[in-house]
Scaffold this motif. Sequence first.
Motif, PDB file in Angstrom:
ATOM      1  N   TRP A 214      -8.836   1.448 -37.960  1.00  0.00           N
ATOM      2  CA  TRP A 214     -10.100   1.946 -38.512  1.00  0.00           C
ATOM      3  C   TRP A 214     -10.467   3.186 -37.700  1.00  0.00           C
ATOM      4  N   ILE A 215     -10.234   4.365 -38.262  1.00  0.00           N
ATOM      5  CA  ILE A 215     -10.304   5.605 -37.501  1.00  0.00           C
ATOM      6  C   ILE A 215     -11.529   6.406 -37.935  1.00  0.00           C
ATOM      7  N   GLU A 216     -12.406   6.679 -36.976  1.00  0.00           N
ATOM      8  CA  GLU A 216     -13.644   7.396 -37.242  1.00  0.00           C
ATOM      9  C   GLU A 216     -13.548   8.811 -36.666  1.00  0.00           C
ATOM     10  N   LEU A 217     -13.381   9.800 -37.538  1.00  0.00           N
ATOM     11  CA  LEU A 217     -13.231  11.178 -37.078  1.00  0.00           C
ATOM     12  C   LEU A 217     -14.560  11.914 -37.005  1.00  0.00           C
ATOM     13  N   ASP A 218     -15.367  11.794 -38.049  1.00  0.00           N
ATOM     14  CA  ASP A 218     -16.593  12.583 -38.155  1.00  0.00           C
ATOM     15  C   ASP A 218     -17.836  11.843 -37.671  1.00  0.00           C
ATOM     16  N   ARG A 219     -17.830  10.523 -37.800  1.00  0.00           N
ATOM     17  CA  ARG A 219     -19.039   9.745 -37.530  1.00  0.00           C
ATOM     18  C   ARG A 219     -18.657   8.277 -37.397  1.00  0.00           C
ATOM     19  N   GLU A 220     -19.616   7.475 -36.939  1.00  0.00           N
ATOM     20  CA  GLU A 220     -19.420   6.039 -36.902  1.00  0.00           C
ATOM     21  C   GLU A 220     -19.563   5.462 -38.306  1.00  0.00           C
ATOM     22  N   VAL A 221     -18.682   4.545 -38.654  1.00  0.00           N
ATOM     23  CA  VAL A 221     -18.706   3.878 -39.952  1.00  0.00           C
ATOM     24  C   VAL A 221     -18.572   2.379 -39.700  1.00  0.00           C
ATOM     25  N   PRO A 222     -19.602   1.579 -39.976  1.00  0.00           N
ATOM     26  CA  PRO A 222     -19.533   0.145 -39.668  1.00  0.00           C
ATOM     27  C   PRO A 222     -18.369  -0.546 -40.379  1.00  0.00           C
ATOM     28  N   LEU A 223     -17.735  -1.449 -39.661  1.00  0.00           N
ATOM     29  CA  LEU A 223     -16.699  -2.278 -40.249  1.00  0.00           C
ATOM     30  C   LEU A 223     -17.291  -3.238 -41.270  1.00  0.00           C
ATOM     31  N   PRO A 224     -16.559  -3.554 -42.331  1.00  0.00           N
ATOM     32  CA  PRO A 224     -16.999  -4.637 -43.209  1.00  0.00           C
ATOM     33  C   PRO A 224     -16.801  -5.983 -42.507  1.00  0.00           C
ATOM     34  N   ASP A 225     -17.321  -7.032 -43.076  1.00  0.00           N
ATOM     35  CA  ASP A 225     -17.134  -8.374 -42.526  1.00  0.00           C
ATOM     36  C   ASP A 225     -15.664  -8.747 -42.676  1.00  0.00           C
ATOM     37  N   LEU A 226     -14.966  -8.862 -41.546  1.00  0.00           N
ATOM     38  CA  LEU A 226     -13.531  -9.154 -41.570  1.00  0.00           C
ATOM     39  C   LEU A 226     -13.205 -10.513 -40.968  1.00  0.00           C
ATOM     40  N   ASP A 227     -14.206 -11.377 -40.842  1.00  0.00           N
ATOM     41  CA  ASP A 227     -13.950 -12.688 -40.251  1.00  0.00           C
ATOM     42  C   ASP A 227     -13.046 -13.558 -41.108  1.00  0.00           C
ATOM     43  N   THR A 228     -12.903 -13.232 -42.396  1.00  0.00           N
ATOM     44  CA  THR A 228     -12.045 -14.032 -43.267  1.00  0.00           C
ATOM     45  C   THR A 228     -10.643 -13.429 -43.404  1.00  0.00           C
ATOM     46  N   ARG A 229     -10.327 -12.415 -42.630  1.00  0.00           N
ATOM     47  CA  ARG A 229      -8.994 -11.800 -42.711  1.00  0.00           C
ATOM     48  C   ARG A 229      -7.934 -12.773 -42.218  1.00  0.00           C
ATOM     49  N   GLY A 230      -6.671 -12.417 -42.451  1.00  0.00           N
ATOM     50  CA  GLY A 230      -5.581 -13.243 -41.964  1.00  0.00           C
ATOM     51  C   GLY A 230      -5.619 -13.396 -40.455  1.00  0.00           C
ATOM     52  N   ALA A 231      -5.316 -14.603 -39.989  1.00  0.00           N
ATOM     53  CA  ALA A 231      -5.410 -14.883 -38.554  1.00  0.00           C
ATOM     54  C   ALA A 231      -4.435 -14.062 -37.733  1.00  0.00           C
ATOM     55  N   ARG A 232      -3.366 -13.573 -38.353  1.00  0.00           N
ATOM     56  CA  ARG A 232      -2.359 -12.792 -37.635  1.00  0.00           C
ATOM     57  C   ARG A 232      -2.557 -11.290 -37.838  1.00  0.00           C
ATOM     58  N   THR A 233      -3.777 -10.890 -38.118  1.00  0.00           N
ATOM     59  CA  THR A 233      -4.103  -9.480 -38.315  1.00  0.00           C
ATOM     60  C   THR A 233      -4.883  -8.946 -37.115  1.00  0.00           C
TER      61      THR A 233
END
Length: 279
Positions: A214-233
């Motif tokens: 998640w690469i922020e070049l110009d500004r901060e951009v909040p992450l979406p809710d990723l708590d349900t992502r794959g456990a090996r991510t």
Amino acid sequence: MAHVLVYLQRTPLGLHPGSAVAACMARELASKRGASVLGICPGLSDPWDPAMERAAGRFGCDRLLFVGATEARELVRRLRPVHLLVPWTTEGLGAAIGTGLGEPMGRIVDGPGVGHGPLDTVTAVAAGTHPWIDLETRLEGEYTADAGMVRLPEWLATPPEGAPEAFVPLSGPPVEAVVHGHSSPDLDAALGALGARPVAADGVGSSPEGTLLWIELDREVPLPDLDTRGARTSVVVVSPHVGPHGRDDLRFADWVFRGDPVERLRTLARPPWTTPTTG
């Protein structure tokens, strides 16, 4: 003797990087103050516990205790540690609730040393560096009476294929990159060296494994809710804009690298970031 407690969060890739860096910080602090470092890890899982024993000893803990939720909080109340360090994750923040030590203060740790200002009583650590303490110690974990009562993730019920790693810097391919802002040839080359492919921000979180940049070049951009992502991510935030105390959504990240994105990405293509730690 004074105590520094570290919450050790399990992942199928090994010890969570926030916990690994927190253990290094705790070791440095405890050595200066003549304190002991106690690692606490939730639950009991015979096939996976040896990896935690290797990681806890390697990154600086003096003892490792596998605990249940009730006894973990009682332990904190009884020991009254000078510091409690947790990973800056939803799980880590939840572990600090009910301890009576106060609210956790987030802190991004960019490198060795406790020269980040005075630590709060409860500090939530986001890893912005590879763990820097590397001991040959392997601990023998102890278990509280209610350790077996913890409801653990499903993956912990399945024996790993081979010996689980004590710590894996990044989870490897596939590598996906969300770039916020205008890219450059240097950034494209750095992403190419990692084998990263660009994806849209609204398409993240569905991969069962791999690395999300998640690469922020110009500004901060909040992450979406990723708590349900794959456990090996692994989720890696790279931003020159994030301050030392971060922001709330960073609990969904495993790594937070501040500074020039091109240089940070180039670093990730070289050891030790490409080398698992087996203890």
